[in-house]
Design a protein around this motif. Structure first.
Motif, PDB file in Angstrom:
ATOM      1  N   VAL A  57       1.207 -11.860   3.986  1.00 45.54           N
ATOM      2  CA  VAL A  57      -0.097 -12.113   3.373  1.00 45.54           C
ATOM      3  C   VAL A  57       0.108 -12.117   1.865  1.00 45.54           C
ATOM      4  O   VAL A  57       0.387 -11.082   1.264  1.00 45.54           O
ATOM      5  CB  VAL A  57      -1.130 -11.050   3.794  1.00 45.54           C
ATOM      6  N   ALA A  58       0.013 -13.322   1.291  1.00 44.05           N
ATOM      7  CA  ALA A  58       0.226 -13.468  -0.152  1.00 44.05           C
ATOM      8  C   ALA A  58      -1.120 -13.649  -0.824  1.00 44.05           C
ATOM      9  O   ALA A  58      -1.790 -14.665  -0.622  1.00 44.05           O
ATOM     10  CB  ALA A  58       1.134 -14.658  -0.440  1.00 44.05           C
ATOM     11  N   GLU A  59      -1.536 -12.660  -1.561  1.00 48.25           N
ATOM     12  CA  GLU A  59      -2.821 -12.735  -2.255  1.00 48.25           C
ATOM     13  C   GLU A  59      -2.697 -12.077  -3.615  1.00 48.25           C
ATOM     14  O   GLU A  59      -1.972 -11.103  -3.787  1.00 48.25           O
ATOM     15  CB  GLU A  59      -3.942 -12.101  -1.432  1.00 48.25           C
ATOM     16  N   PHE A  60      -3.445 -12.636  -4.585  1.00 51.27           N
ATOM     17  CA  PHE A  60      -3.315 -12.238  -5.978  1.00 51.27           C
ATOM     18  C   PHE A  60      -4.273 -11.078  -6.277  1.00 51.27           C
ATOM     19  O   PHE A  60      -5.263 -11.200  -6.996  1.00 51.27           O
ATOM     20  CB  PHE A  60      -3.613 -13.450  -6.855  1.00 51.27           C
ATOM     21  N   ASN A  61      -3.984  -9.946  -5.599  1.00 49.81           N
ATOM     22  CA  ASN A  61      -4.758  -8.717  -5.768  1.00 49.81           C
ATOM     23  C   ASN A  61      -3.880  -7.618  -5.177  1.00 49.81           C
ATOM     24  O   ASN A  61      -2.727  -7.873  -4.820  1.00 49.81           O
ATOM     25  CB  ASN A  61      -6.105  -8.836  -5.043  1.00 49.81           C
ATOM     26  N   LEU A  62      -4.406  -6.435  -5.053  1.00 52.90           N
ATOM     27  CA  LEU A  62      -3.563  -5.352  -4.528  1.00 52.90           C
ATOM     28  C   LEU A  62      -3.753  -5.126  -3.029  1.00 52.90           C
ATOM     29  O   LEU A  62      -3.424  -4.056  -2.511  1.00 52.90           O
ATOM     30  CB  LEU A  62      -3.804  -4.059  -5.326  1.00 52.90           C
ATOM     31  N   GLY A  63      -4.239  -6.149  -2.329  1.00 53.55           N
ATOM     32  CA  GLY A  63      -4.360  -6.055  -0.873  1.00 53.55           C
ATOM     33  C   GLY A  63      -5.799  -5.991  -0.422  1.00 53.55           C
ATOM     34  O   GLY A  63      -6.379  -4.903  -0.382  1.00 53.55           O
ATOM     35  N   GLN A  64      -6.370  -7.155  -0.118  1.00 57.49           N
ATOM     36  CA  GLN A  64      -7.763  -7.201   0.344  1.00 57.49           C
ATOM     37  C   GLN A  64      -7.882  -7.946   1.666  1.00 57.49           C
ATOM     38  O   GLN A  64      -8.247  -7.369   2.685  1.00 57.49           O
ATOM     39  CB  GLN A  64      -8.666  -7.818  -0.727  1.00 57.49           C
ATOM     40  N   MET A  65      -7.508  -9.232   1.656  1.00 61.58           N
ATOM     41  CA  MET A  65      -7.622 -10.018   2.893  1.00 61.58           C
ATOM     42  C   MET A  65      -6.644  -9.517   3.946  1.00 61.58           C
ATOM     43  O   MET A  65      -6.808  -9.782   5.130  1.00 61.58           O
ATOM     44  CB  MET A  65      -7.392 -11.513   2.619  1.00 61.58           C
ATOM     45  N   VAL A  66      -5.633  -8.789   3.499  1.00 60.34           N
ATOM     46  CA  VAL A  66      -4.635  -8.277   4.442  1.00 60.34           C
ATOM     47  C   VAL A  66      -5.292  -7.398   5.516  1.00 60.34           C
ATOM     48  O   VAL A  66      -4.852  -7.369   6.658  1.00 60.34           O
ATOM     49  CB  VAL A  66      -3.507  -7.533   3.690  1.00 60.34           C
ATOM     50  N   TYR A  67      -6.381  -6.734   5.129  1.00 56.71           N
ATOM     51  CA  TYR A  67      -7.071  -5.904   6.128  1.00 56.71           C
ATOM     52  C   TYR A  67      -7.636  -6.767   7.256  1.00 56.71           C
ATOM     53  O   TYR A  67      -7.600  -6.375   8.425  1.00 56.71           O
ATOM     54  CB  TYR A  67      -8.197  -5.099   5.475  1.00 56.71           C
ATOM     55  N   GLU A  68      -8.154  -7.923   6.912  1.00 54.49           N
ATOM     56  CA  GLU A  68      -8.691  -8.830   7.930  1.00 54.49           C
ATOM     57  C   GLU A  68      -7.559  -9.378   8.796  1.00 54.49           C
ATOM     58  O   GLU A  68      -7.703  -9.534  10.003  1.00 54.49           O
ATOM     59  CB  GLU A  68      -9.446  -9.991   7.266  1.00 54.49           C
ATOM     60  N   VAL A  69      -6.421  -9.688   8.143  1.00 56.31           N
ATOM     61  CA  VAL A  69      -5.276 -10.204   8.898  1.00 56.31           C
ATOM     62  C   VAL A  69      -4.790  -9.136   9.878  1.00 56.31           C
ATOM     63  O   VAL A  69      -4.571  -9.417  11.059  1.00 56.31           O
ATOM     64  CB  VAL A  69      -4.137 -10.648   7.947  1.00 56.31           C
ATOM     65  N   GLU A  70      -4.666  -7.911   9.385  1.00 54.52           N
ATOM     66  CA  GLU A  70      -4.211  -6.812  10.252  1.00 54.52           C
ATOM     67  C   GLU A  70      -5.183  -6.592  11.410  1.00 54.52           C
ATOM     68  O   GLU A  70      -4.785  -6.371  12.545  1.00 54.52           O
ATOM     69  CB  GLU A  70      -4.063  -5.524   9.429  1.00 54.52           C
ATOM     70  N   ARG A  71      -6.450  -6.678  11.114  1.00 57.52           N
ATOM     71  CA  ARG A  71      -7.475  -6.501  12.148  1.00 57.52           C
ATOM     72  C   ARG A  71      -7.381  -7.600  13.210  1.00 57.52           C
ATOM     73  O   ARG A  71      -7.674  -7.376  14.370  1.00 57.52           O
ATOM     74  CB  ARG A  71      -8.854  -6.589  11.479  1.00 57.52           C
ATOM     75  N   THR A  72      -6.963  -8.770  12.756  1.00 60.13           N
ATOM     76  CA  THR A  72      -6.915  -9.918  13.665  1.00 60.13           C
ATOM     77  C   THR A  72      -5.670  -9.884  14.543  1.00 60.13           C
ATOM     78  O   THR A  72      -5.758 -10.101  15.747  1.00 60.13           O
ATOM     79  CB  THR A  72      -6.947 -11.231  12.850  1.00 60.13           C
TER      80      THR A  72
END
Lengths: 381, 273, 186
Positions: free
Chosen positions: A335-350
Motif C-alpha cells: 500500500v503506497a500512500e503519501f501519508n503515514l498510513g491511512q488507506m492501509v487500514y481499509e486494505v487490511e480490513r478487506t
C-alpha cells in the motif's frame, strides 16, 4: 485519445479542474484563497462571468461552503476548492450538504499537514478526513484522479454524481497534480454526458422535498419555483422536510442517505488496473502516488517480478469487493500512500490476514519515488 | 376585514415552540405585515436562519425557508442571492448567532452591500442552549455562564454594522410593533444590505436571572429605554449609556448594490467589451 | 526518448515561459510533456525553476529523476536547484550571473552563454531572454525540433512580438554554433 476530442492543451491540474467544471455546467463558485488550490478560484473568477455564472470570494472557508450550498438550493451547479486547513473548516457545512441533499463539488488539493503543515508541498493525508471528517454518519463519495485527462473527465463525473445522487462529491487532488502541467485534450461539448438533478413532476400541493416514493434520491425543486415553498433544515427531518425526532423516521432517513451510495456502487465505483492480469504482487495506490507505482510495476517486471497495480479512481466508497477479488491472485500487497498510513487500514480490513500487507508510507513533502515502491515490492517477491 | 397572516404562515406548524410572551413572535408579526404591505409573493422570498430560538422562525413561514448551521445564515443567503438576484433574500437570526459565531459573515455582507435584509432579534442571551451570555449581554448582567455578572463589554450591533459599511441600519424594539413595521418596510425596500436590530425580550433565560421574569416587565424595561434619535441625542451622557436610539439610524442610497455590480460585469464581458 | 530539463533563475526572468514553450513544442511533435514549476518564489522574486520532462511515451512519474539539461541565470538559483543532475548533463549558465562551483566543471558539460548581455545587445528588451535561452537549448539538444519551437513560440508570443522572438531564438542558436562552436547533443 478519442477523435471527437479537441486540441491538446498544456495546463496545470488546477486549471484543468476549473475548465472541466465549466464544461460540466458549473455556474457558481464560492471560494476562499488557499495554497495550493487558489488557481482554481482565480480561473473560475475569469471564466464564470463570461458565461453568465457567478464567482464570489467569501470572507472565510466556512462561508465559501455555505454560499455553495445556498446557490445549489437555488438551482446552481456549484463548486468550491480548498486545501487541508480550509477543508477542515468546510466540514461543518459539508455535513449540512449531505443532510439537506444539496448537490455540489468540493475540491481538496491536498498539502502536507497537520495544521498549516507544508502549504506548497504535496501529501495524501486528508483521505480519512474526506471520509469521516464531518460529524455523524454520512455517505461519502471521494474521487482521486491521477492524470490530467482523467482529472478533466472525473471532474465532470463528480458533478454528474453529485447531481444524480443529490449529494456533495469530493474531488481529492494533491499539490503534485494541482501544479503539474501536462497535456490534456478537453472533449468537445456534446461528446460527454452531463447529468442534471432530477426535478419533480409533482404539483406544489403534492410535492414532498424528501419524497422517497420515487427511490432513494428525492426529486428536487429549486427555491423560488412558484408555490413549492419547501423547508430545508440541518435537523433530522421527515419527508416533508420538517424536523422530527421520531426514531423510526430518523433511522429510515439516515439509512436512505447511506443507501444513495451503497445502492449505487455500479455508478460510483471506478478502479483502474495496470499490468494486473497475471500479477502476483499487488500495489494499492491512488492519485499522484499511483503514477510512481506504475513505474515501479514496470521496473519490477523488467526484473522478473510479476507486479500489478490496483488504482482506485473512486477512493470512497472503498472498493472492497474489487480489491478482495484482486487479492485472491496475490502473494502480498504493497500500500503506497503519501501519508503515514491511512488507506492501509481499509486494505487490511478487506484482505483480512490472507496475504501480507506492506506499508510504503511517507511524509515530508517529497513524493514517494518508483524506487521506494519497488523496494517494498521486493519484500513480497 | 381582519388582517390575514396566513398567506405567509404555515398554519399546520403552529403553535410555535417559543415561550409564552417571547419577543420573536412580535418580530415575525412585523415581518408578515411588511411582506403584505410590499406585496411580496411568498414564492419570491427566501428566508434564511442559523441556529437558535430566533432561527426557528422560518419553519413557520410559508415561503422558501432555509434553517442552516450556527452563525452561517448569511453565507448561504449570499449564495442564493448571487444565483437569483431577482428574488428577495431575508435573514433572521438571534444576537449570539449573528454577532458571535456569525460575526465575520455579518461585517462582510455589510461591506459588500449585497441586497440581503437582515433582522436580528437581540434578546441579549443565548436562549435555546440555556441562557449563556452573548456579545450583547449588558456588562454586569447575569447569565448561566456569567453567574457573578457579565465581565465582557457588549457590542452595539447598529454601530458595528454601520461601521462595516452597511447602507441601511435601523433599530426597533418589541415594545412598539407599529414602529417596527415602519422600520422593516423601509429596510426591505432598501436596495443594498439592510440591517435591523430588534431589541427583544427573553424573560425565560435573561429575565429570570435579572429580576424580570415576567415578559411585560421586560418589555417595559426595553420600552422605557428606547428613544427616537433626536430625543436620544438630547439625553445626558449618563442616560445615553442606559438608553438606546431607535428608528432609521443610517441610510445611504448612493452605494452600488453588489449583485447589480456583478451583473454589470457579466453584461460588459458578454457585450464584447 | 526521455528527456529532463530544468530552467532556473530568479523570479521574473521568463524561464517559466521557456519551460512552457519546450512543453508546447513537445506536444506539437506528438510527444508527452510534464512541467512542474516551483510555486511561491516565482511571484516573489526569489530563486525559481521549472522542470520539464519530455517523453515519447506517456509520463508516469512526473518528477525529475536525472536531469539532462540544466539552465541557470543566477548563482543562488544554481546552488538551490543543481541537485539531481545526470552525470555529464549539459549545463548552460550566464557567466556574468553564475559562479559555477569548481567540482561541477568536471562532472557536467558546462556552457557559458552571456544570455542577458546578448538579449540586451540584440533585442534591447529583456523580455526576450526566455527566447534566447530556448535558442541555446535548441542548439545544444535534440529534444525538440527548431521549427516546432518556432511554431510554439509564435502561438504564445503576444501580437507584434513574433519577429523579435524569432530573432531572439536565432541569437541563442547562433551564439552556441558560431561562438562556442559546440556540437554536443543530448
Amino acid at each position: 485519445m478519442k477523435e471527437s476530442n479537441g486540441e491538446v492543451k498544456f495546463l496545470p491540474g488546477n486549471i484543468v479542474v476549473a475548465e472541466a467544471a465549466v464544461a460540466a455546467g458549473c455556474n457558481f463558485f464560492g471560494g476562499y484563497p488557499i495554497t495550493p488550490s487558489s488557481e482554481i478560484a482565480a480561473h473560475m473568477a475569469a471564466l464564470l462571468p463570461r458565461r453568465g455564472g457567478h464567482f464570489i470570494q467569501m470572507e472565510d472557508e466556512i462561508a465559501a461552503m455555505g454560499s455553495v450550498i445556498g446557490a445549489s438550493l437555488a438551482g446552481a451547479k456549484a463548486l468550491t476548492a480548498t486545501s487541508g486547513p480550509g477543508f477542515s473548516l468546510k466540514l461543518e457545512n459539508l455535513g449540512f450538504g449531505y443532510m439537506v441533499e444539496a448537490p455540489c463539488v468540493i475540491v481538496n488539493v491536498m498539502r502536507g499537514g497537520p495544521s498549516t503543515g507544508l502549504p506548497t508541498h504535496p501529501a495524501q493525508a486528508d483521505v480519512m478526513q474526506a471520509r469521516w471528517g464531518t460529524h455523524g454518519d454520512h455517505p461519502t463519495i471521494a474521487i482521486t484522479p491521477a492524470f490530467h485527462q482523467e482529472t478533466y473527465m472525473e471532474t465532470i463525473r463528480a458533478f454528474n454524481l453529485s447531481e444524480q445522487l443529490r449529494m456533495p462529491v469530493i474531488l481529492l487532488l494533491d499539490e503534485v497534480l494541482g501544479h503539474l502541467s501536462e497535456g490534456v485534450r478537453p472533449p468537445k461539448p456534446g461528446t460527454f454526458e452531463i447529468i442534471n438533478r432530477k426535478m419533480t413532476d409533482q404539483p406544489p400541493d403534492k410535492y414532498l422535498p424528501y419524497d422517497t416514493s420515487f427511490g432513494d434520491v428525492p426529486p428536487f425543486v429549486p427555491y423560488f419555483e412558484p408555490g413549492y415553498h419547501w423547508h430545508t433544515t440541518g435537523l433530522n427531518h421527515d419527508e416533508t422536510g420538517f424536523p422530527t425526532t421520531n426514531p423510526e423516521l430518523v433511522t429510515r432517513d439516515e439509512e436512505r442517505l447511506m443507501r444513495k451510495v451503497t445502492g449505487n456502487r455500479d455508478l460510483i465505483d471506478k478502479v483502474e488496473y495496470y499490468m494486473a492480469d497475471d500479477a502476483d504482487v499487488g500495489i494499492f495506490s491512488f492519485g499522484s502516488t499511483a503514477r510512481a507505482a506504475m513505474v515501479a510495476v514496470k521496473h519490477a517486471r523488467e526484473q522478473g517480478i510479476k507486479a500489478g497495480l490496483f488504482r482506485p479512481v473512486t477512493l470512497w466508497p472503498f472498493p472492497n469487493k474489487q480489491l478482495k477479488d484482486f487479492a485472491e491472485q496475490l502473494k502480498g500487497i504493497v500500500v503506497a500512500e503519501f501519508n503515514l498510513g491511512q488507506m492501509v487500514y481499509e486494505v487490511e480490513r478487506t484482505v483480512q490476514s490472507t496475504i501480507p500487507v506492506i506499508r510504503r508510507t511517507k511524509v515530508g513533502g517529497v513524493p514517494i519515488t518508483p524506487a521506494e515502491i519497488l523496494e517494498s515490492v521486493k519484500e513480497i517477491s | 376585514m381582519p388582517f390575514d397572516y396566513m398567506t405567509y404562515l404555515r398554519e399546520e406548524k403552529l403553535p410555535h415552540m417559543w415561550c409564552p410572551g417571547c419577543g420573536i413572535g412580535i418580530v415575525v408579526k412585523a415581518m408578515i405585515h411588511t411582506f403584505t404591505d410590499l406585496e411580496w409573493d411568498p414564492s419570491d422570498i427566501a428566508i434564511i436562519s442559523g441556529i437558535g430560538c430566533t432561527s426557528r422562525a422560518p419553519g413557520y413561514m410559508d415561503m422558501n425557508t432555509l434553517h442552516t448551521t450556527h452563525g452561517r445564515a448569511l453565507s448561504f443567503a449570499t449564495g442564493i442571492k448571487m444565483h437569483r438576484h431577482d428574488k428577495h433574500v431575508v435573514v433572521i437570526a438571534g444576537d449570539g448567532d449573528m454577532s458571535a459565531i456569525g460575526g465575520n459573515h455579518l461585517i462582510h455582507a455589510a461591506r459588500r452591500n449585497i441586497n440581503i435584509n437582515v433582522i436580528v432579534n437581540n434578546n441579549n442571551i443565548y436562549g435555546m442552549t440555556g441562557g449563556q451570555y452573548s456579545p450583547t449581554t449588558p456588562l454586569g448582567a447575569k447569565a448561566a455562564t456569567a453567574p457573578y455578572g457579565n465581565l465582557e463589554p457588549s457590542f452595539d450591533l447598529v454601530e458595528l454594522v454601520k461601521g462595516a459599511g452597511a447602507s441601511f441600519v435601523a433599530r426597533g424594539h418589541v415594545g412598539n410593533g407599529r414602529q417596527l413595521n415602519t422600520i422593516l418596510k423601509k429596510a426591505f425596500d432598501h436596495k443594498g444590505f439592510s440591517f435591523v436590530e430588534v431589541v427583544s425580550n427573553c424573560h425565560t433565560q435573561f429575565g429570570r436571572r435579572n429580576k424580570m421574569a415576567d415578559p411585560m416587565n421586560m418589555i417595559s424595561w426595553i420600552s422605557d429605554r428606547a428613544k427616537p434619535m433626536k430625543k436620544f441625542e438630547a439625553l445626558s451622557d449618563e442616560d445615553k449609556t442606559r438608553c438606546f436610539p431607535v428608528g432609521v439610524i443610517h441610510e445611504d442610497v448612493s452605494r452600488p448594490e453588489y449583485t447589480e455590480t456583478y451583473q454589470e460585469l457579466i453584461d460588459s464581458l458578454n457585450n464584447g467589451n | 526518448m526521455h528527456f529532463e530539463a530544468r530552467f532556473s533563475a530568479v523570479g521574473g526572468q521568463g524561464i517559466i515561459l521557456a519551460g512552457t514553450i519546450l512543453a508546447d513544442s513537445a506536444i506539437l511533435e506528438g510527444k508527452y510533456a510534464a512541467g512542474s514549476p516551483t510555486y511561491t518564489a516565482q511571484v516573489r522574486g526569489g530563486p525559481t525553476k521549472v522542470d520539464v520532462i519530455v517523453d515519447s511515451e506517456q509520463i508516469l512519474f512526473p518528477r525529475t529523476q536525472e536531469i539532462n539539461f540544466f539552465l541557470s541565470l543566477a548563482t543562488n538559483s544554481y546552488k538551490m536547484f543543481c541537485k539531481g543532475l545526470a552525470d555529464n548533463a549539459v549545463v548552460l549558465v550566464d557567466p556574468h550571473l553564475v559562479d559555477v562551483p569548481e567540482g561541477d566543471k568536471e562532472k557536467y558539460q558546462i556552457f557559458e552563454v552571456p544570455v542577458i548581455e546578448l538579449t540586451a545587445e540584440h533585442l534591447g528588451r529583456l523580455v526576450y531572454t526566455s527566447a534566447v535561452c530556448l535558442g541555446t537549448m535548441i542548439a545544444l539538444t535534440d529534444v525538440v525540433k527548431e521549427e516546432t519551437v518556432r511554431e510554439a513560440l509564435k502561438r504564445r508570443a503576444p501580437r507584434g512580438t513574433e519577429m523579435y522572438n524569432m530573432k531572439a531564438l536565432d541569437v541563442g542558436i547562433n551564439y552556441v554554433r558560431d561562438i562556442l562552436k559546440a556540437d554536443v547533443k543530448v
